[in-house]
Design an enzyme around this catalytic site. Structure first.
Site, PDB file in Angstrom:
ATOM      1  N   LYS A 164      78.355  86.104  73.368  1.00 60.79           N
ATOM      2  CA  LYS A 164      79.818  86.122  73.545  1.00 60.79           C
ATOM      3  C   LYS A 164      80.229  87.130  74.612  1.00 60.79           C
ATOM      4  O   LYS A 164      81.017  86.815  75.520  1.00 60.79           O
ATOM      5  CB  LYS A 164      80.486  86.453  72.202  1.00 60.79           C
ATOM      6  CG  LYS A 164      80.180  85.452  71.100  1.00 60.79           C
ATOM      7  CD  LYS A 164      80.905  85.776  69.826  1.00 60.79           C
ATOM      8  CE  LYS A 164      80.435  87.073  69.203  1.00 60.79           C
ATOM      9  NZ  LYS A 164      79.037  87.040  68.765  1.00 60.79           N
ATOM     10  N   THR A 165      79.722  88.339  74.516  1.00 60.63           N
ATOM     11  CA  THR A 165      80.085  89.367  75.497  1.00 60.63           C
ATOM     12  C   THR A 165      79.531  89.023  76.882  1.00 60.63           C
ATOM     13  O   THR A 165      80.172  89.298  77.902  1.00 60.63           O
ATOM     14  CB  THR A 165      79.548  90.737  75.045  1.00 60.63           C
ATOM     15  OG1 THR A 165      80.021  91.012  73.718  1.00 60.63           O
ATOM     16  CG2 THR A 165      80.024  91.840  75.973  1.00 60.63           C
ATOM     17  N   HIS A 197      48.154  85.643  46.403  1.00 61.84           N
ATOM     18  CA  HIS A 197      49.623  85.471  46.467  1.00 61.84           C
ATOM     19  C   HIS A 197      50.021  84.746  47.762  1.00 61.84           C
ATOM     20  O   HIS A 197      50.762  83.751  47.727  1.00 61.84           O
ATOM     21  CB  HIS A 197      50.296  86.854  46.406  1.00 61.84           C
ATOM     22  CG  HIS A 197      51.790  86.817  46.435  1.00 61.84           C
ATOM     23  ND1 HIS A 197      52.555  87.019  45.312  1.00 61.84           N
ATOM     24  CD2 HIS A 197      52.676  86.592  47.453  1.00 61.84           C
ATOM     25  CE1 HIS A 197      53.833  86.924  45.628  1.00 61.84           C
ATOM     26  NE2 HIS A 197      53.930  86.675  46.932  1.00 61.84           N
ATOM     27  N   GLU A 198      49.510  85.213  48.895  1.00 59.85           N
ATOM     28  CA  GLU A 198      49.863  84.595  50.172  1.00 59.85           C
ATOM     29  C   GLU A 198      49.230  83.217  50.309  1.00 59.85           C
ATOM     30  O   GLU A 198      49.826  82.318  50.928  1.00 59.85           O
ATOM     31  CB  GLU A 198      49.421  85.497  51.335  1.00 59.85           C
ATOM     32  CG  GLU A 198      50.067  86.875  51.355  1.00 59.85           C
ATOM     33  CD  GLU A 198      51.596  86.826  51.367  1.00 59.85           C
ATOM     34  OE1 GLU A 198      52.157  85.822  51.861  1.00 59.85           O
ATOM     35  OE2 GLU A 198      52.224  87.774  50.864  1.00 59.85           O
ATOM     36  N   HIS A 221      51.578  80.730  48.707  1.00 58.75           N
ATOM     37  CA  HIS A 221      52.684  80.354  49.611  1.00 58.75           C
ATOM     38  C   HIS A 221      52.201  79.371  50.668  1.00 58.75           C
ATOM     39  O   HIS A 221      52.849  78.355  50.947  1.00 58.75           O
ATOM     40  CB  HIS A 221      53.233  81.604  50.317  1.00 58.75           C
ATOM     41  CG  HIS A 221      54.043  82.504  49.438  1.00 58.75           C
ATOM     42  ND1 HIS A 221      55.089  82.062  48.671  1.00 58.75           N
ATOM     43  CD2 HIS A 221      53.974  83.845  49.237  1.00 58.75           C
ATOM     44  CE1 HIS A 221      55.626  83.088  48.024  1.00 58.75           C
ATOM     45  NE2 HIS A 221      54.954  84.184  48.346  1.00 58.75           N
ATOM     46  N   PRO A 252      76.083  87.162  65.694  1.00 58.69           N
ATOM     47  CA  PRO A 252      75.674  88.242  66.611  1.00 58.69           C
ATOM     48  C   PRO A 252      74.501  87.817  67.487  1.00 58.69           C
ATOM     49  O   PRO A 252      73.568  87.160  67.026  1.00 58.69           O
ATOM     50  CB  PRO A 252      75.272  89.383  65.657  1.00 58.69           C
ATOM     51  CG  PRO A 252      75.992  89.096  64.384  1.00 58.69           C
ATOM     52  CD  PRO A 252      76.093  87.609  64.288  1.00 58.69           C
ATOM     53  N   GLY A 253      74.580  88.178  68.772  1.00 58.03           N
ATOM     54  CA  GLY A 253      73.479  87.917  69.684  1.00 58.03           C
ATOM     55  C   GLY A 253      73.515  86.567  70.363  1.00 58.03           C
ATOM     56  O   GLY A 253      72.578  86.225  71.097  1.00 58.03           O
TER      57      GLY A 253
END
Length: 604
Positions: free
Chosen positions: A204-205, A420-421, A424, A200-201
């Site tokens: 195509k259209t 916590h962050e 990461h 999607p996105g």
């Protein structure tokens, strides 16, 4: 349309005139004269003549009295014979009219005319509604197709950026429509169908709209869901009607958007062979390559679920070409950004090439949304242009979600989120195949997260390696590891991280064959088969014993990644504390600020 309106108003005026005549003929003069006044006038010798009008209900009637120097007066009586007697006694001239007969026109013709006028009136109203495309027209044209005919599309290939190869494939279709003799003289057959597939996105259209603008031929656009109704046979009728219109306008293009709504694999629905969707698909197969001849009609379709389409519609002769429309590379993203930035004033600090580098994996729709969100940020700040900071804010909003600074969080939860962050972020920075860190924040987001760590992917990759997948699992476990090391306790905040890590480890074992103990065999369950409709009950392709071995191997990968990630964080414990402290002070830190923490500790 004007003639219909004139006819409508003419019928309305005639109807109102006849209604007024009916009312006028039925009115009777009002009677404000009484019998007592009549008797008084008789005694005063002021009555000169009397006219009696009898009713059908004899002897009732009405009496009209002629008076000296006065207008005639009328009143109703229950016995006209009594009035005649009084008149004769007082020598007053009396004339008695016959009982009135019903008018033939009023009794027969006028009701019939009124009924006819009402019927014509209703017919004109319904005809006008149908001509205007109102709700009732759908009932009258239930089996008609709902395709939109586009003859002057203002979108061309110049407006489509980042899809160079896809445009080249479609340009051949345009050339064939413009000059078919050039191809037919060497025996080439015009492609009957072109299938655009992709996520999607990806555009195509937009490609289909560009084809409509380039080809300069009639272009019928319709959605796959417009064919399917609750009544069996309606969809097939609409397909026939659509191709009939196409034959009248050949050469032409018929574009079916989201064709998977009507072209799913047959034999999988609850309705069997009489299912409405299957009847529609059967008719579509016949029209595209059956006994009937549809010369000059090219069918284009778009879908992001090519895996669920019926094999019969994918074969050559129906969809001869399958064009995969993927996410653009860095150069394509830069071109797309330039197209969408034409109508947006950019500041001098905005570098679209840098934005393209930092948006790996973004589709054309994502990039358009990114610039649109940046324009909204600039407008809310009452600025006449978009600067780099606006794009950075919109990048976080699109990638993570809007920040919720008003949410009240306790100091303890902030501290847990900060560590916590930081866990990461350290793994993103240290591990070679992931990261680098773009932003670290402990501000809650609209997605329900207490904070986020956003990496910055600076290159496009076609596939994943085993080492990178293990590193991504390690990064996902970094937050839980930091909580356990610092607080000697764990929270529920890592639930989504654990889910992500488990999913990646299971794919390594069952889909990609990255386990030495399980081997290079695909053991993945077809989780989506119920939804794509192949079978409602699908048995696993392996034994329960093998299922247990897969679970053990997944757990083994998670444990080994956990141990490796914990070792990395323990080696950088000083950076973990410094990063958490800085997050508690500023709530959000940038790539440069985070990398500076590592540089400071290396200097020490």
């Amino acid at each position: 349309m004007k003639k219909q309106a004139i006819g409508f108003y003419f019928i309305l005026i005639i109807f109102l005139i006849m209604l007024a005549a009916w009312v006028a003929l039925g009115l009777k003069p009002s009677n404000n004269y009484t019998e007592a006044e009549f008797l008084q006038a008789v005694s005063d010798n002021s009555v000169t003549a009397i006219t009696i009008t009898q009713n059908k209900e004899v002897p009732t009637g009405s009496v009209t009295v002629m008076l000296d120097n006065m207008a005639p007066k009328t009143f109703n009586v229950t016995d006209v014979n009594e009035i005649r007697r009084i008149a004769e006694e007082n020598s007053i001239a009396v004339s008695v009219l016959d009982v009135p007969k019903d008018s033939w026109f009023m009794m027969y013709m006028l009701p019939v005319l009124l009924v006819v006028v009402v019927c014509v009136f209703l017919f004109v109203i319904l005809n006008n509604i149908q001509g205007a495309g109102g709700g009732n027209s759908k009932m009258m044209n239930f089996g008609k197709n709902r395709a939109q005919l586009i003859t002057n599309s203002n979108v061309t290939f110049k407006d489509v950026a980042g899809l160079k190869e896809e445009k080249e494939d479609l340009e051949e279709i345009v050339e064939f429509l413009r000059d078919p003799a050039r191809f037919t003289k060497v025996g080439a057959r015009i492609p009957k169908g072109v299938l655009l597939e992709g996520h999607p996105g990806t555009g195509k259209t937009l490609l289909a709209k560009a084809i409509a603008g380039e080809a300069k031929v009639p272009f019928f656009s319709i959605s796959g869901s417009d064919f399917v109704e609750m009544f069996v046979g309606v969809g097939a009728s609409r397909v026939r009607d659509l191709f009939a219109d196409g034959k009248k306008n050949a050469p032409c293009i018929i574009f079916i958007d989201e064709i998977d709504a009507v072209a799913r694999r047959r034999g999988t629905g609850m309705g069997g062979g009489h299912d409405e969707r299957e009847q529609t698909l059967n008719q579509l197969l016949v029209e595209m390559d059956g006994f009937g001849v549809n010369e000059g009609i090219i069918v284009m379709a778009a879908t992001n679920r090519v895996d669920i389409l019926d094999p019969a519609i994918l074969r050559p002769g129906r969809f001869d070409r399958k064009i995969s429309v993927g996410a653009p590379d860095m150069g394509g993203r830069e071109e797309i950004l330039k197209v969408h930035a034409k109508s947006k004033p950019l500041g001098e600090d905005v570098d679209l090439k840098h934005v393209a580098q930092t948006t790996a994996g973004f589709t054309g729709a994502d990039l358009e949304n990114l610039l649109n969100e940046a324009a909204i940020v600039a407008a809310r700040a009452d600025r006449q242009y978009i600067n780099a900071e606006d794009i950075k804010k919109s990048f976080i909003k699109v990638g993570i979600g809007p920040e919720r600074r008003s949410r009240i969080i306790s100091e303890k939860e902030k501290k847990i989120t900060a560590y916590h962050e930081a866990g990461h972020a350290i793994l993103f920075h240290v591990l070679p195949d992931v990261g680098p860190v773009y932003t670290v924040s402990i501000i809650p987001t609209g997605a329900g997260a207490a904070g986020y760590t956003m990496p910055l992917s600076e290159k496009d990759e076609m596939f994943m390696t085993k080492g990178k997948m293990r590193q991504e699992i390690m990064v996902s476990l970094g937050g839980r590891i930091a909580e356990s090391l610092i607080f000697d306790d764990i929270t529920t905040g890592a639930s989504s991280d654990i889910k992500k890590a488990t999913s990646a480890a299971r794919k390594m074992v069952t889909r990609y064959g990255m386990s030495d103990n399980i081997g290079t065999v695909n053991y993945e369950n077809e989780d989506e088969e119920v939804f794509i409709g192949r079978d409602l009950a699908h048995a696993k392709g392996f034994s329960e014993k093998k299922s247990g071995e897969i679970d053990e191997e997944v757990q083994k990968i998670i444990k080994s990644c956990y141990v490796e990630a914990q070792k990395v964080i323990e080696e950088n414990m000083a950076v973990l504390h410094s990063c958490a402290k800085l997050l508690l002070e500023k709530e959000r830190i940038t790539k440069e600020e985070f990398e500076e923490l590592f540089d400071d500790h290396l200097d020490k």
